[in-house]
Write a protein that holds these residues in place. Structure first.
Motif, short mmCIF file in Angstrom:
data_model
loop_
_atom_site.label_atom_id
_atom_site.label_comp_id
_atom_site.label_asym_id
_atom_site.label_seq_id
_atom_site.Cartn_x
_atom_site.Cartn_y
_atom_site.Cartn_z
N PHE A 1 -0.93 -13.74 -30.43
CA PHE A 1 0.05 -14.70 -30.93
C PHE A 1 1.42 -14.05 -31.07
O PHE A 1 2.45 -14.64 -30.70
N GLY A 2 1.46 -12.82 -31.61
CA GLY A 2 2.73 -12.13 -31.76
C GLY A 2 3.39 -11.81 -30.43
O GLY A 2 4.62 -11.86 -30.32
N ARG B 1 6.93 -12.13 -31.92
CA ARG B 1 6.90 -11.75 -33.33
C ARG B 1 6.58 -10.25 -33.43
O ARG B 1 5.43 -9.85 -33.31
N CYS C 1 -5.31 -7.38 -24.68
CA CYS C 1 -5.84 -8.11 -25.84
C CYS C 1 -7.02 -9.00 -25.44
O CYS C 1 -8.01 -9.10 -26.18
N TYR D 1 4.05 -9.13 -36.30
CA TYR D 1 2.63 -9.32 -36.00
C TYR D 1 2.12 -8.20 -35.10
O TYR D 1 0.98 -7.73 -35.25
N TYR E 1 -0.85 -5.56 -35.85
CA TYR E 1 -1.90 -5.34 -34.85
C TYR E 1 -2.02 -3.87 -34.49
O TYR E 1 -3.14 -3.33 -34.38
N TRP F 1 -3.73 -1.95 -37.32
CA TRP F 1 -5.18 -2.20 -37.32
C TRP F 1 -5.86 -1.38 -36.22
O TRP F 1 -6.98 -0.89 -36.43
N MET G 1 -9.87 -11.02 -35.44
CA MET G 1 -8.72 -11.65 -36.06
C MET G 1 -7.43 -10.88 -35.73
O MET G 1 -6.38 -11.48 -35.47
N ALA G 2 -7.50 -9.55 -35.75
CA ALA G 2 -6.31 -8.75 -35.45
C ALA G 2 -5.89 -8.91 -34.00
O ALA G 2 -4.69 -8.97 -33.70
N LEU H 1 -4.16 -12.14 -33.62
CA LEU H 1 -2.82 -11.99 -34.18
C LEU H 1 -1.90 -11.28 -33.19
O LEU H 1 -0.72 -11.64 -33.03
#
Length: 207
Positions: free
Chosen positions: A52-53, A58, A14, A61, A65, A68, A45-46, A49
């Motif tokens: 964060f996930g 999460r 990521c 999320y 991702y 996307w 943004m993806a 995300l």
């Protein structure tokens, strides 16, 4: 430590995606490529995300991702076909990339390695407020630079998709196993009841 292997690898991919997307966003801004700018923004943004996930466990999320990334691979495949002019695609239709708001194309067209830009003065082909140039001597044509950039994005996206599915599956399995032992079940755990200790005293009766 073993459980962190997949998560750490996914976070690493990521971060690579984020750096590559930011680098691409800069050059698309310089070339006024509005469609790629919008796509890059959504991709950034993806990726955030996804990070964060992964860190917060999460799985939803991560699924978003991963979905996307499928769209992102399709977009970059279109970019490759566009610059290689596959089928009916043509670079003369620059409105596809700029929403018909400017005549600019890829920034690498004039700024590629070894490129020599020569302006053509008083050219009748120049629209108002624009000028005509000739570009020569490029070590690598701009369309191939764009193709390599999109291919790199596809490579990172494929690895990110695989690891996102794997890590998401691990998260779901851990949640299911934790529910089974009563981790999140409000009825699975009962607090120990306090027992009251009563002191018994003998009763005396008068005769």
């Amino acid at each position: 430590m073993g459980r962190c292997n997949g998560r750490c690898t996914l976070v690493g991919f990521c971060c690579l995606q984020l750096v590559a997307a930011l680098e691409r966003q800069i050059f698309d801004f310089l070339g006024y490529q509005w469609a790629p700018i919008l796509a890059n923004f959504l991709h950034i943004m993806a990726v955030i995300l996804g990070i964060f996930g992964t860190i917060q466990y999460r799985s939803r999320y991560l699924m978003m991702y991963a979905v996307w990334l499928v769209l992102w691979v399709g977009w970059n495949a279109f970019i490759i076909c566009f610059y290689l002019e596959v089928g009916r695609l043509s670079q003369d239709r620059d409105f596809i990339m700029t929403f018909n708001t400017s005549l600019h194309r890829s920034w690498w067209m004039e700024n590629g390695p070894g490129c020599l830009v020569t302006p053509v003065l008083n050219s009748p082909l120049a629209p108002e407020d624009h000028h005509v140039i000739t570009v020569s001597g490029c070590l690598l044509d701009y369309q191939y630079i764009e193709v390599v950039s999109s291919a790199t994005q596809i490579f990172l996206a494929l690895f990110g998709f695989v690891y996102a599915c794997y890590v998401s599956k691990v998260f779901l399995e851990e949640e299911d196993s934790f529910d089974f032992i009563g981790g999140f079940d409000s009825y699975g755990y009962q607090a120990p009841q306090k027992t009251s200790h009563l002191q018994l005293q003998p009763l005396y009766t008068s005769g």
